[in-house]
Design an enzyme around this catalytic site. Structure first.
Site, short mmCIF file in Angstrom:
data_model
loop_
_atom_site.label_atom_id
_atom_site.label_comp_id
_atom_site.label_asym_id
_atom_site.label_seq_id
_atom_site.Cartn_x
_atom_site.Cartn_y
_atom_site.Cartn_z
N CYS A 3 0.66 -1.38 -0.03
CA CYS A 3 0.39 -0.34 -0.08
C CYS A 3 0.82 1.41 0.39
CB CYS A 3 -1.22 0.06 0.95
SG CYS A 3 -0.39 0.04 2.85
N ARG A 9 -3.84 -1.07 5.48
CA ARG A 9 -3.75 -1.63 4.25
C ARG A 9 -3.05 -2.70 3.88
NH1 ARG A 9 -5.00 2.47 -0.66
NH2 ARG A 9 -2.92 2.95 0.50
N ASP A 119 -7.92 4.06 1.42
CA ASP A 119 -7.55 4.53 1.72
C ASP A 119 -7.42 4.58 3.57
OD1 ASP A 119 -4.76 5.04 4.00
OD2 ASP A 119 -4.06 6.65 2.35
#
Ligand code: 4NP
Length: 150
Positions: A3, A9, A119
């Site tokens: 990420c 994540r 996000d």
């Protein structure tokens, strides 16, 4: 698993896949990284850790690091969480073999749709739960595909 910051994540995707591979007896090398290095050395975000732990996954041992070109040699599959991560990783690839290793993770669930794991960093708790549900399903799919390949 890649990420942007490697604190929300991708550590979750990493932790879920590690736990599931172990449970299924699959010998996988799993790791995660961020396309930026500003959180290098940091533990996963406390909100992500709390959500993961609530559902049974402990992320406390993971530490952020930046994606490096050697990762193309060290891993067979590189999963990006969103299109920006995907493009950033692709821009570092030097060969067609390296480019072919890079995937958008949600295409495992909805092939060809190019959906993104949003996000959750600047949002509220629900964002972390949504990310958990997406990555729980995506990692289930990855495990079942790898088991079929065995
Ligand atoms: P992640 O979330 O990419 O899921 O780890 C982020 C965490 C931190 C930042 C950006 C995204 N940041 O810019 O600090």
């Amino acid at each position: 698993m890649v990420c942007l910051g490697n604190i929300c994540r991708s550590p979750l995707a990493d932790g879920l896949l590690r736990d599931k591979a172990k449970k299924e007896g699959l010998n996988l090398k799993v790791d995660s990284a961020g396309t930026i290095g500003i959180h290098a050395g940091d533990s996963p975000d406390s909100r992500m850790q709390a959500t993961a732990l609530k559902f049974g996954t402990d992320l406390s041992q993971l530490r952020s690091r930046q994606f490096k070109v050697n990762d193309f040699q060290d891993f067979d599959l590189i999963y990006a969480m969103d299109k920006s991560n995907y493009q950033n990783i692709l821009s570092l690839a030097k060969t067609e073999i390296e480019r072919a290793k890079v995937r958008l993770i949600l295409n495992e669930l909805t092939p060809g749709k190019d959906m993104e794991v949003p996000d959750p960093y600047y949002g509220g708790e629900q964002g972390f739960i949504d990310v958990y549900n997406m990555l729980d399903q995506a990692t289930d799919k990855i495990i079942s595909k790898l088991k079929d390949d065995e």
